[in-house]
Design a protein around this motif. Structure first.
Motif, mmCIF file in Angstrom:
data_model
loop_
_atom_site.group_PDB
_atom_site.id
_atom_site.type_symbol
_atom_site.label_atom_id
_atom_site.label_comp_id
_atom_site.label_asym_id
_atom_site.label_seq_id
_atom_site.Cartn_x
_atom_site.Cartn_y
_atom_site.Cartn_z
ATOM 1 N N ASP A 1 0.828 -1.203 0.000
ATOM 2 C CA ASP A 1 0.000 0.000 0.000
ATOM 3 C C ASP A 1 0.864 1.255 0.000
ATOM 4 N N GLU B 1 0.677 5.120 1.382
ATOM 5 C CA GLU B 1 -0.045 5.886 2.387
ATOM 6 C C GLU B 1 0.123 7.381 2.138
ATOM 7 N N ALA C 1 -4.825 8.051 4.338
ATOM 8 C CA ALA C 1 -5.532 7.235 3.353
ATOM 9 C C ALA C 1 -4.525 6.288 2.721
ATOM 10 N N PHE C 2 -4.992 5.107 2.328
ATOM 11 C CA PHE C 2 -4.085 4.164 1.686
ATOM 12 C C PHE C 2 -4.739 3.560 0.448
ATOM 13 N N LEU C 3 -3.903 3.207 -0.501
ATOM 14 C CA LEU C 3 -4.346 2.593 -1.744
ATOM 15 C C LEU C 3 -3.284 1.583 -2.146
ATOM 16 N N ARG D 1 -7.206 -2.568 -3.236
ATOM 17 C CA ARG D 1 -7.721 -2.184 -1.930
ATOM 18 C C ARG D 1 -7.462 -0.713 -1.629
ATOM 19 N N GLY D 2 -8.218 -0.197 -0.701
ATOM 20 C CA GLY D 2 -8.053 1.177 -0.259
ATOM 21 C C GLY D 2 -8.811 1.400 1.032
ATOM 22 N N GLY E 1 -11.043 -0.579 5.691
ATOM 23 C CA GLY E 1 -10.577 -0.794 4.328
ATOM 24 C C GLY E 1 -11.545 -1.624 3.519
ATOM 25 N N ASN F 1 -11.604 -4.262 0.085
ATOM 26 C CA ASN F 1 -10.798 -5.094 -0.800
ATOM 27 C C ASN F 1 -11.684 -5.622 -1.924
#
Length: 384
Positions: free
Chosen positions: A120, A122, A142-144, A182-183, A202, A204
């Motif tokens: 991921d 961040e 936030a993460f992706l 995912r995010g 999150g 997925n």
């Protein structure tokens, strides 16, 4: 025995009294020494790249044909990351454990296991919105990312399909690899410099085979999780530059019997402002007439003294840079006066940095103010 006790008690009393006296003697001198150094800045915080590990646990939810509570399952996530910038970071981790779902009719409940590996990116939302502050305790992010989920132990779905004649259509046996996108969002709160508690949600997205059922129009399967956990930062997350103090330049050596009389500013005879360009300490040609007039007065009044106070504009530069600039501005004016024949012992130099702003207009604070005190002319001159 009482006599020995009394003697020992008296010795301790005397020793305590002597130590207290010594402490009182040392303390004022230490305080006086500290008073001579006025702090301009406690230091500027800066971000330090660092590694971290995070352990999280919580619940997961797989979209299916049942009530919300019937589709919940436990979830864990272990990750390790690197924060090269305050705004951006990257992490890799393992998550998963157990998932479950239901078939509506005929009703059949089943579960399977999976382990998901992902990478991921961040984004520090707090720093993005509120600006940089490496010492801030709360971090929203936030993460992706993307990864792959290794699913296995789907025996319950296979058995339900065999026993009840369910046409799962997307059923798989033994094991299956599933790509994942995912995010999500999360927040960390640092209870110490290296330990934080946090929460994360999150989503997925996986292929339609993940839960063995065919979705509407071959939709993707969705696996959601809500986690709480602990984060351990490895090493320092932030630091501070050294504190900056007002620098009082040492007085020049006394070459005559006379000594410099340092008096309050309100008792000066007059002052001359030598202005500078931003980030420079070079005397400009348009400032020479003012210095020429000052030199003429000092030459005609040999008992006059001059106090040079260098300043800098606090709206530009850091406290460290501004302190250096103010020092250089006081020194260059001092050298100009000495080169013109003014004795060094008649000059006192001060570097104020940007701690004090004598003028309301920022540009006017890029200045060296020459305060002149003349014991033969002590009344302040308004039209000098």
């Amino acid at each position: 025995m009482n006599s020995n006790y009394t003697k020992m008690k008296n010795k301790y009393f005397i020793l305590t009294f002597v130590m207290a006296c010594l402490w009182q003697a040392v303390l004022p001198s230490a305080a006086a020494e500290q008073d001579d150094r006025k702090m301009l800045s406690a230091g500027t915080p800066f971000f330090v790249p660092h590694w971290y590990v995070k352990a999280q646990g919580g619940v997961a939810y797989d979209v299916g044909e049942a009530s919300f509570s019937q589709l919940l399952s436990p979830a864990v996530q272990l990750s390790m990351g690197y924060q090269p910038l305050e705004l951006l970071g990257v992490r890799g981790g393992l998550s998963g454990f157990w998932a479950r779902n239901r078939y509506a009719y005929p009703e059949a409940k089943y579960s399977w296991n999976f382990i998901q590996g992902s990478v991921d990116a961040e984004l520090n939302l707090t720093a993005l919105i509120l600006g940089s502050n490496p010492e801030r305790k709360t971090k929203a992010y936030a993460f992706l990312g993307a990864g792959v989920a290794y699913a296995f132990n789907n025996d319950e779905a296979v058995e339900a399909d065999r026993r009840y004649g369910i046409d799962f259509q997307k059923i798989w046996k033994d094991q299956r690899w599933n790509p994942v996108l995912r995010g999500g969002l999360g927040v960390d709160y640092f209870v110490t410099d290296n330990i934080a508690i946090g929460a994360e949600v999150g989503a997925n997205m996986l292929p339609d085979h993940f839960n063995s059922k065919r979705g509407r129009a071959d939709n993707r399967d969705w696996h959601f999780n809500a986690l709480v956990g602990v984060k351990f930062a490895i090493g320092y997350r932030h630091g501070r530059t050294e504190a900056v103090y007002e620098e009082v330049l040492p007085p020049p050596p006394v070459e005559k019997k006379d000594t410099f009389i340092d008096v309050p500013i309100e008792k000066i005879s007059f002052n001359v402002n030598i202005n500078f360009v931003i980030n420079q300490s070079i005397i400009r040609s348009n400032q020479i007439p003012k210095l020429t007039r000052l030199l003429r007065y000092l030459a005609e009044h040999p008992r006059a003294f001059v106090r040079l106070s260098g300043y800098a504009d606090k709206d530009t530069g850091t406290p460290e840079i501004n302190l250096r600039l103010s020092r250089e501005r006081a020194q260059v004016v001092s050298q100009y006066l000495q080169d013109a024949g003014i004795e060094e012992w008649r000059i006192r130099r001060f570097a104020k940095g940007d701690r004090v702003q004598p003028f309301d207009i920022p540009e006017d604070n890029r200045v060296c103010i020459c305060f002149v005190y003349d014991p033969d002319n002590p009344v302040p001159q308004e039209n000098w």
